[in-house]
Design a protein around this motif. Structure first.
Motif, PDB file in Angstrom:
ATOM      1  N   VAL B  65      10.294  25.567 -20.201  1.00 31.02           N
ATOM      2  CA  VAL B  65      10.249  24.777 -21.440  1.00 31.02           C
ATOM      3  C   VAL B  65      10.893  23.416 -21.199  1.00 31.02           C
ATOM      4  O   VAL B  65      11.764  22.958 -21.936  1.00 31.02           O
ATOM      5  CB  VAL B  65      10.959  25.507 -22.600  1.00 31.02           C
ATOM      6  CG1 VAL B  65      10.580  24.891 -23.939  1.00 31.02           C
ATOM      7  CG2 VAL B  65      10.614  26.981 -22.607  1.00 31.02           C
ATOM      8  N   ASP B 139      14.067  33.250 -30.012  1.00 32.93           N
ATOM      9  CA  ASP B 139      13.111  33.097 -31.115  1.00 32.93           C
ATOM     10  C   ASP B 139      12.876  31.622 -31.433  1.00 32.93           C
ATOM     11  O   ASP B 139      11.735  31.202 -31.683  1.00 32.93           O
ATOM     12  CB  ASP B 139      13.639  33.796 -32.378  1.00 32.93           C
ATOM     13  CG  ASP B 139      13.622  35.307 -32.232  1.00 32.93           C
ATOM     14  OD1 ASP B 139      13.050  35.800 -31.235  1.00 32.93           O
ATOM     15  OD2 ASP B 139      14.197  35.985 -33.095  1.00 32.93           O
ATOM     16  N   THR B 140      13.945  30.861 -31.426  1.00 34.73           N
ATOM     17  CA  THR B 140      13.830  29.430 -31.723  1.00 34.73           C
ATOM     18  C   THR B 140      12.871  28.752 -30.751  1.00 34.73           C
ATOM     19  O   THR B 140      11.987  27.979 -31.148  1.00 34.73           O
ATOM     20  CB  THR B 140      15.212  28.760 -31.638  1.00 34.73           C
ATOM     21  OG1 THR B 140      16.091  29.399 -32.560  1.00 34.73           O
ATOM     22  CG2 THR B 140      15.128  27.280 -31.956  1.00 34.73           C
ATOM     23  N   VAL B 141      13.039  29.070 -29.491  1.00 35.71           N
ATOM     24  CA  VAL B 141      12.154  28.486 -28.482  1.00 35.71           C
ATOM     25  C   VAL B 141      10.712  28.922 -28.716  1.00 35.71           C
ATOM     26  O   VAL B 141       9.791  28.097 -28.740  1.00 35.71           O
ATOM     27  CB  VAL B 141      12.616  28.876 -27.065  1.00 35.71           C
ATOM     28  CG1 VAL B 141      11.594  28.436 -26.029  1.00 35.71           C
ATOM     29  CG2 VAL B 141      13.974  28.262 -26.762  1.00 35.71           C
ATOM     30  N   LEU B 143       9.236  29.976 -31.403  1.00 39.16           N
ATOM     31  CA  LEU B 143       8.633  29.531 -32.659  1.00 39.16           C
ATOM     32  C   LEU B 143       8.433  28.018 -32.707  1.00 39.16           C
ATOM     33  O   LEU B 143       7.524  27.542 -33.392  1.00 39.16           O
ATOM     34  CB  LEU B 143       9.509  29.974 -33.839  1.00 39.16           C
ATOM     35  CG  LEU B 143       9.563  31.482 -34.065  1.00 39.16           C
ATOM     36  CD1 LEU B 143      10.650  31.843 -35.066  1.00 39.16           C
ATOM     37  CD2 LEU B 143       8.198  31.994 -34.542  1.00 39.16           C
ATOM     38  N   LEU B 144       9.246  27.283 -32.000  1.00 42.07           N
ATOM     39  CA  LEU B 144       9.177  25.819 -32.130  1.00 42.07           C
ATOM     40  C   LEU B 144       8.509  25.128 -30.952  1.00 42.07           C
ATOM     41  O   LEU B 144       8.233  23.935 -31.035  1.00 42.07           O
ATOM     42  CB  LEU B 144      10.586  25.247 -32.321  1.00 42.07           C
ATOM     43  CG  LEU B 144      11.311  25.663 -33.595  1.00 42.07           C
ATOM     44  CD1 LEU B 144      12.677  25.004 -33.651  1.00 42.07           C
ATOM     45  CD2 LEU B 144      10.504  25.297 -34.834  1.00 42.07           C
ATOM     46  N   ARG B 145       8.229  25.844 -29.904  1.00 45.51           N
ATOM     47  CA  ARG B 145       7.750  25.158 -28.712  1.00 45.51           C
ATOM     48  C   ARG B 145       6.348  24.582 -28.873  1.00 45.51           C
ATOM     49  O   ARG B 145       5.990  23.639 -28.176  1.00 45.51           O
ATOM     50  CB  ARG B 145       7.803  26.068 -27.481  1.00 45.51           C
ATOM     51  CG  ARG B 145       6.802  27.202 -27.475  1.00 45.51           C
ATOM     52  CD  ARG B 145       6.928  27.965 -26.163  1.00 45.51           C
ATOM     53  NE  ARG B 145       6.713  27.087 -25.005  1.00 45.51           N
ATOM     54  CZ  ARG B 145       6.939  27.430 -23.750  1.00 45.51           C
ATOM     55  NH1 ARG B 145       7.405  28.616 -23.480  1.00 45.51           N
ATOM     56  NH2 ARG B 145       6.685  26.597 -22.762  1.00 45.51           N
ATOM     57  N   ILE B 147       4.877  23.520 -31.942  1.00 45.80           N
ATOM     58  CA  ILE B 147       4.557  22.888 -33.224  1.00 45.80           C
ATOM     59  C   ILE B 147       4.742  21.380 -33.151  1.00 45.80           C
ATOM     60  O   ILE B 147       5.236  20.862 -32.197  1.00 45.80           O
ATOM     61  CB  ILE B 147       5.380  23.449 -34.400  1.00 45.80           C
ATOM     62  CG1 ILE B 147       6.842  23.055 -34.306  1.00 45.80           C
ATOM     63  CG2 ILE B 147       5.218  24.933 -34.476  1.00 45.80           C
ATOM     64  CD1 ILE B 147       7.602  23.358 -35.565  1.00 45.80           C
TER      65      ILE B 147
END
Lengths: 147, 147
Positions: B65, B139-141, B143-145, B147
DNA sequence: TTCAAATAAGTGCATATACACTTGAAATCA
DNA sequence: TGATTTCAAGTGTATATGCACTTATTTGAA
Protein backbone atom coordinates in the motif's frame (compact mmCIF):
# COMPACT_ATOMS: atom_id res chain seq x y z
CA UNK A 1 11.81 -22.12 9.93
CA UNK A 2 11.55 -18.37 10.45
CA UNK A 3 9.08 -18.50 7.58
CA UNK A 4 6.21 -18.49 10.06
CA UNK A 5 7.63 -15.48 11.84
CA UNK A 6 8.09 -13.64 8.58
CA UNK A 7 4.46 -14.19 7.68
CA UNK A 8 3.47 -12.59 10.96
CA UNK A 9 5.56 -9.55 10.07
CA UNK A 10 3.36 -8.96 7.05
CA UNK A 11 0.13 -9.40 8.98
CA UNK A 12 0.91 -8.42 12.58
CA UNK A 13 3.67 -5.81 12.52
CA UNK A 14 2.36 -2.83 14.48
CA UNK A 15 4.72 -0.49 12.72
CA UNK A 16 3.93 -1.68 9.21
CA UNK A 17 0.18 -1.60 9.80
CA UNK A 18 0.39 1.89 11.28
CA UNK A 19 2.48 3.19 8.41
CA UNK A 20 0.18 1.66 5.81
CA UNK A 21 -2.90 3.19 7.41
CA UNK A 22 -1.07 6.46 7.81
CA UNK A 23 -0.26 6.53 4.10
CA UNK A 24 -3.81 5.71 3.03
CA UNK A 25 -5.46 8.20 5.36
CA UNK A 26 -2.96 10.96 4.65
CA UNK A 27 -3.58 10.58 0.94
CA UNK A 28 -7.32 10.82 1.52
CA UNK A 29 -6.98 13.96 3.64
CA UNK A 30 -4.49 15.56 1.25
CA UNK A 31 -6.88 14.96 -1.61
CA UNK A 32 -9.97 16.28 0.13
CA UNK A 33 -8.08 19.30 1.49
CA UNK A 34 -6.65 20.11 -1.94
CA UNK A 35 -8.98 23.05 -2.70
CA UNK A 36 -7.81 24.73 0.50
CA UNK A 37 -4.18 24.71 -0.63
CA UNK A 38 -2.85 23.05 2.52
CA UNK A 39 -1.77 19.46 3.06
CA UNK A 40 -3.08 17.28 5.88
CA UNK A 41 0.02 17.74 8.01
CA UNK A 42 0.04 21.49 7.44
CA UNK A 43 -3.63 21.68 8.38
CA UNK A 44 -2.86 20.00 11.69
CA UNK A 45 -0.09 22.51 12.32
CA UNK A 46 -2.41 25.44 11.63
CA UNK A 47 -5.05 23.99 13.95
CA UNK A 48 -2.52 23.45 16.73
CA UNK A 49 -1.26 27.01 16.31
CA UNK A 50 -4.78 28.40 16.39
CA UNK A 51 -5.31 26.76 19.77
CA UNK A 52 -1.92 27.64 21.18
CA UNK A 53 -2.08 31.26 20.03
CA UNK A 54 1.66 31.77 20.42
CA UNK A 55 4.08 28.99 21.21
CA UNK A 56 7.74 28.05 21.04
CA UNK A 57 8.95 25.52 18.49
CA UNK A 58 10.04 23.04 21.15
CA UNK A 59 6.71 23.21 22.94
CA UNK A 60 4.69 22.88 19.75
CA UNK A 61 6.79 19.87 18.77
CA UNK A 62 6.01 18.25 22.12
CA UNK A 63 2.29 18.79 21.63
CA UNK A 64 2.41 17.29 18.17
CA UNK A 65 4.65 14.38 19.26
CA UNK A 66 7.02 15.42 16.52
CA UNK A 67 10.78 15.79 16.51
CA UNK A 68 11.72 19.43 17.00
CA UNK A 69 13.88 19.52 13.90
CA UNK A 70 11.08 17.98 11.85
CA UNK A 71 8.75 20.70 13.01
CA UNK A 72 11.28 23.41 12.16
CA UNK A 73 11.29 22.15 8.59
CA UNK A 74 7.54 21.59 8.43
CA UNK A 75 7.03 25.22 9.37
CA UNK A 76 9.14 26.44 6.45
CA UNK A 77 6.51 26.22 3.68
CA UNK A 78 3.86 27.76 5.96
CA UNK A 79 6.15 30.68 6.73
CA UNK A 80 7.10 31.06 3.08
CA UNK A 81 3.39 31.25 2.16
CA UNK A 82 2.70 33.78 4.90
CA UNK A 83 0.38 31.54 6.91
CA UNK A 84 2.46 31.73 10.05
CA UNK A 85 4.85 34.16 11.66
CA UNK A 86 8.02 33.22 13.52
CA UNK A 87 9.48 35.83 15.86
CA UNK A 88 12.13 35.86 18.58
CA UNK A 89 10.73 35.56 22.09
CA UNK A 90 11.74 37.51 25.19
CA UNK A 91 14.18 34.74 25.91
CA UNK A 92 16.47 35.29 22.95
CA UNK A 93 16.95 31.56 22.50
CA UNK A 94 13.27 31.00 21.85
CA UNK A 95 11.42 31.50 18.57
CA UNK A 96 7.70 32.03 18.91
CA UNK A 97 5.30 30.82 16.26
CA UNK A 98 1.84 32.23 15.62
CA UNK A 99 -0.86 32.23 12.95
CA UNK A 100 -1.15 35.21 10.63
CA UNK A 101 -4.49 36.56 9.38
CA UNK A 102 -3.85 34.67 6.18
CA UNK A 103 -3.15 31.52 8.14
CA UNK A 104 -6.31 31.91 10.19
CA UNK A 105 -8.26 32.36 6.93
CA UNK A 106 -6.68 29.27 5.38
CA UNK A 107 -7.62 27.28 8.45
CA UNK A 108 -11.23 28.46 8.33
CA UNK A 109 -11.40 27.65 4.63
CA UNK A 110 -9.96 24.17 5.19
CA UNK A 111 -12.15 23.29 8.16
CA UNK A 112 -15.26 22.13 6.24
CA UNK A 113 -13.05 20.07 3.94
CA UNK A 114 -11.44 18.45 6.95
CA UNK A 115 -14.90 17.58 8.28
CA UNK A 116 -15.68 16.07 4.91
CA UNK A 117 -12.61 13.86 5.09
CA UNK A 118 -13.44 12.87 8.65
CA UNK A 119 -16.96 11.94 7.59
CA UNK A 120 -15.64 9.76 4.80
CA UNK A 121 -13.56 7.84 7.31
CA UNK A 122 -16.33 7.44 9.88
CA UNK A 123 -18.77 6.36 7.18
CA UNK A 124 -16.42 3.70 5.91
CA UNK A 125 -15.39 2.41 9.33
CA UNK A 126 -18.63 3.01 11.19
CA UNK A 127 -18.85 5.06 14.35
CA UNK A 128 -17.94 2.27 16.77
CA UNK A 129 -14.90 1.07 14.94
CA UNK A 130 -13.76 4.63 14.34
CA UNK A 131 -14.09 5.52 18.01
CA UNK A 132 -12.17 2.41 18.96
CA UNK A 133 -9.43 3.18 16.46
CA UNK A 134 -9.05 6.74 17.68
CA UNK A 135 -9.00 5.68 21.29
CA UNK A 136 -6.40 3.00 20.65
CA UNK A 137 -4.21 5.37 18.66
CA UNK A 138 -4.37 7.93 21.41
CA UNK A 139 -3.46 5.29 24.01
CA UNK A 140 -0.59 4.09 21.85
CA UNK A 141 0.89 7.56 21.72
CA UNK A 142 0.44 8.13 25.46
CA UNK A 143 1.94 4.79 26.44
CA UNK A 144 4.87 4.70 24.04
CA UNK A 145 5.96 8.31 23.79
CA UNK A 146 8.21 8.19 26.84
CA UNK A 147 9.74 4.76 26.79
CA UNK B 1 -17.00 30.11 16.64
CA UNK B 2 -15.07 27.46 14.74
CA UNK B 3 -13.07 27.26 17.94
CA UNK B 4 -14.99 24.16 18.95
CA UNK B 5 -14.28 22.53 15.63
CA UNK B 6 -10.62 23.36 15.87
CA UNK B 7 -10.40 21.69 19.24
CA UNK B 8 -11.82 18.55 17.72
CA UNK B 9 -9.07 18.64 15.10
CA UNK B 10 -6.48 18.30 17.83
CA UNK B 11 -8.31 15.45 19.56
CA UNK B 12 -10.32 13.68 16.86
CA UNK B 13 -8.47 14.05 13.57
CA UNK B 14 -7.98 10.55 12.21
CA UNK B 15 -5.05 11.66 10.12
CA UNK B 16 -3.23 13.49 12.90
CA UNK B 17 -3.72 10.67 15.38
CA UNK B 18 -2.49 8.11 12.87
CA UNK B 19 0.57 10.15 11.99
CA UNK B 20 1.42 10.73 15.65
CA UNK B 21 1.17 7.06 16.46
CA UNK B 22 3.10 6.22 13.33
CA UNK B 23 5.93 8.51 14.40
CA UNK B 24 6.09 7.12 17.93
CA UNK B 25 5.98 3.49 16.89
CA UNK B 26 8.40 3.93 14.01
CA UNK B 27 10.90 5.53 16.37
CA UNK B 28 10.53 2.61 18.78
CA UNK B 29 11.05 0.04 16.03
CA UNK B 30 13.97 1.95 14.50
CA UNK B 31 15.63 2.07 17.89
CA UNK B 32 15.14 -1.58 18.75
CA UNK B 33 16.18 -2.68 15.24
CA UNK B 34 19.31 -0.53 15.37
CA UNK B 35 21.78 -3.38 16.03
CA UNK B 36 20.55 -5.12 12.87
CA UNK B 37 21.46 -2.14 10.70
CA UNK B 38 18.05 -1.83 9.07
CA UNK B 39 15.28 0.67 9.75
CA UNK B 40 11.69 -0.33 10.48
CA UNK B 41 10.50 0.44 6.97
CA UNK B 42 13.42 -1.41 5.41
CA UNK B 43 12.75 -4.39 7.62
CA UNK B 44 9.18 -4.53 6.34
CA UNK B 45 10.45 -4.42 2.76
CA UNK B 46 12.86 -7.29 3.40
CA UNK B 47 10.10 -9.37 5.01
CA UNK B 48 7.73 -8.71 2.11
CA UNK B 49 10.43 -9.70 -0.36
CA UNK B 50 11.22 -12.84 1.56
CA UNK B 51 7.59 -13.92 1.21
CA UNK B 52 7.20 -12.83 -2.40
CA UNK B 53 10.47 -14.46 -3.50
CA UNK B 54 10.61 -12.46 -6.72
CA UNK B 55 8.22 -9.66 -7.54
CA UNK B 56 7.82 -6.58 -9.73
CA UNK B 57 8.07 -3.13 -8.25
CA UNK B 58 4.46 -2.27 -9.07
CA UNK B 59 3.16 -5.47 -7.49
CA UNK B 60 5.26 -5.07 -4.35
CA UNK B 61 4.06 -1.50 -4.03
CA UNK B 62 0.45 -2.70 -4.18
CA UNK B 63 1.08 -5.25 -1.44
CA UNK B 64 2.67 -2.63 0.76
CA UNK B 65 0.00 0.00 0.00
CA UNK B 66 2.80 2.29 -1.02
CA UNK B 67 3.15 4.57 -4.00
CA UNK B 68 5.20 2.90 -6.70
CA UNK B 69 7.65 5.77 -6.92
CA UNK B 70 8.09 5.79 -3.16
CA UNK B 71 8.97 2.12 -3.26
CA UNK B 72 11.47 2.68 -6.07
CA UNK B 73 13.29 5.11 -3.85
CA UNK B 74 12.95 3.03 -0.70
CA UNK B 75 14.65 0.17 -2.50
CA UNK B 76 17.69 2.27 -3.33
CA UNK B 77 19.54 2.02 0.02
CA UNK B 78 18.79 -1.71 0.21
CA UNK B 79 20.22 -2.25 -3.26
CA UNK B 80 23.22 -0.07 -2.48
CA UNK B 81 23.93 -2.17 0.61
CA UNK B 82 23.56 -5.40 -1.35
CA UNK B 83 20.50 -6.65 0.54
CA UNK B 84 18.33 -6.89 -2.55
CA UNK B 85 18.83 -7.48 -6.24
CA UNK B 86 16.88 -5.74 -9.01
CA UNK B 87 16.91 -7.37 -12.44
CA UNK B 88 14.96 -6.96 -15.67
CA UNK B 89 12.09 -9.41 -16.09
CA UNK B 90 11.09 -11.30 -19.20
CA UNK B 91 8.79 -8.42 -20.00
CA UNK B 92 11.44 -5.81 -20.61
CA UNK B 93 9.31 -3.13 -18.95
CA UNK B 94 9.32 -4.98 -15.65
CA UNK B 95 12.04 -4.94 -13.01
CA UNK B 96 12.05 -7.88 -10.68
CA UNK B 97 13.18 -7.49 -7.07
CA UNK B 98 14.51 -10.28 -4.88
CA UNK B 99 16.43 -10.80 -1.64
CA UNK B 100 20.14 -11.56 -1.79
CA UNK B 101 21.87 -13.94 0.61
CA UNK B 102 23.01 -10.89 2.51
CA UNK B 103 19.45 -9.57 2.62
CA UNK B 104 18.12 -12.90 3.87
CA UNK B 105 20.82 -12.87 6.57
CA UNK B 106 19.96 -9.32 7.60
CA UNK B 107 16.32 -10.29 7.87
CA UNK B 108 17.09 -13.31 10.03
CA UNK B 109 19.30 -11.17 12.25
CA UNK B 110 16.62 -8.52 12.61
CA UNK B 111 13.75 -10.89 13.30
CA UNK B 112 14.33 -11.37 17.06
CA UNK B 113 14.73 -7.62 17.47
CA UNK B 114 11.44 -7.08 15.66
CA UNK B 115 9.79 -9.55 18.06
CA UNK B 116 11.29 -7.57 20.93
CA UNK B 117 9.74 -4.36 19.61
CA UNK B 118 6.41 -6.08 19.07
CA UNK B 119 6.49 -7.38 22.62
CA UNK B 120 7.15 -3.90 23.98
CA UNK B 121 4.05 -2.64 22.21
CA UNK B 122 1.80 -5.49 23.29
CA UNK B 123 3.05 -5.22 26.86
CA UNK B 124 2.27 -1.51 26.98
CA UNK B 125 -1.12 -1.75 25.27
CA UNK B 126 -2.16 -5.16 26.58
CA UNK B 127 -3.18 -7.99 24.27
CA UNK B 128 -6.81 -6.99 23.84
CA UNK B 129 -6.17 -3.39 22.99
CA UNK B 130 -3.31 -4.34 20.69
CA UNK B 131 -5.46 -6.86 18.83
CA UNK B 132 -8.20 -4.28 18.46
CA UNK B 133 -5.76 -1.68 17.18
CA UNK B 134 -4.27 -4.02 14.62
CA UNK B 135 -7.67 -5.14 13.45
CA UNK B 136 -8.91 -1.58 13.10
CA UNK B 137 -5.80 -0.49 11.23
CA UNK B 138 -6.16 -3.38 8.84
CA UNK B 139 -9.82 -2.54 8.25
CA UNK B 140 -8.94 1.10 7.69
CA UNK B 141 -6.50 0.16 4.98
CA UNK B 142 -8.91 -2.25 3.31
CA UNK B 143 -11.82 0.15 3.37
CA UNK B 144 -10.01 3.31 2.32
CA UNK B 145 -7.40 2.12 -0.11
CA UNK B 146 -9.66 2.22 -3.12
CA UNK B 147 -11.87 5.23 -2.57
C1' DT C 1 1.44 -4.44 -40.18
C1' DT C 2 1.66 -0.23 -38.45
C1' DC C 3 0.19 2.86 -35.16
C1' DA C 4 -2.38 4.08 -31.00
C1' DA C 5 -3.48 2.73 -26.28
C1' DA C 6 -2.00 0.70 -22.22
C1' DT C 7 1.48 -0.64 -19.01
C1' DA C 8 5.99 -0.57 -16.09
C1' DA C 9 9.26 2.14 -14.45
C1' DG C 10 12.18 6.36 -13.63
C1' DT C 11 12.96 11.52 -12.61
C1' DG C 12 12.03 16.27 -10.93
C1' DC C 13 10.16 18.48 -7.36
C1' DA C 14 8.24 19.33 -2.85
C1' DT C 15 7.08 17.89 1.70
C1' DA C 16 7.87 14.84 5.94
C1' DT C 17 10.86 12.50 9.28
C1' DA C 18 14.66 12.29 12.68
C1' DC C 19 19.56 11.68 14.28
C1' DA C 20 24.09 13.88 15.12
C1' DC C 21 26.23 17.96 15.49
C1' DT C 22 26.71 22.94 16.00
C1' DT C 23 25.57 27.70 17.63
C1' DG C 24 24.12 31.02 20.69
C1' DA C 25 21.78 32.51 24.85
C1' DA C 26 20.34 31.82 29.71
C1' DA C 27 21.08 29.95 34.18
C1' DT C 28 23.93 28.15 37.71
C1' DC C 29 27.71 27.63 40.46
C1' DA C 30 32.41 27.99 42.33
C1' DT D 1 32.15 37.61 38.34
C1' DG D 2 33.73 34.19 35.32
C1' DA D 3 33.37 29.51 33.88
C1' DT D 4 30.42 25.70 33.21
C1' DT D 5 26.19 23.70 32.39
C1' DT D 6 21.83 23.73 30.45
C1' DC D 7 18.66 24.89 27.09
C1' DA D 8 16.44 26.52 22.41
C1' DA D 9 17.09 26.33 17.88
C1' DG D 10 19.36 25.50 13.26
C1' DT D 11 22.06 22.63 9.79
C1' DG D 12 23.96 18.46 7.45
C1' DT D 13 22.72 14.23 6.03
C1' DA D 14 19.81 10.35 5.03
C1' DT D 15 15.48 8.08 4.54
C1' DA D 16 10.29 8.33 3.44
C1' DT D 17 6.32 10.02 0.82
C1' DG D 18 3.72 10.98 -3.42
C1' DC D 19 2.27 13.89 -7.55
C1' DA D 20 3.21 15.24 -12.36
C1' DC D 21 5.70 14.15 -16.11
C1' DT D 22 8.63 11.36 -19.09
C1' DT D 23 10.59 7.08 -21.33
C1' DA D 24 10.43 2.62 -23.03
C1' DT D 25 8.03 -1.63 -23.96
C1' DT D 26 3.99 -4.36 -24.88
C1' DT D 27 -0.55 -5.03 -26.47
C1' DG D 28 -4.29 -4.43 -29.44
C1' DA D 29 -6.84 -2.66 -33.12
C1' DA D 30 -7.64 -0.55 -37.64
Amino acid sequence: MQDQSIKTVATDCTCLNLRKASRVVTQLFDQVLQPSGVLANQFALLAALSLAESVSITRLAQELVMDRTTLTRNLKPLERDGLICIEPGQDQRVRVVSLTEKGQAALVKALPLWKQAQTKVTEELGQDRWQALLSNLSDTVSLLREI
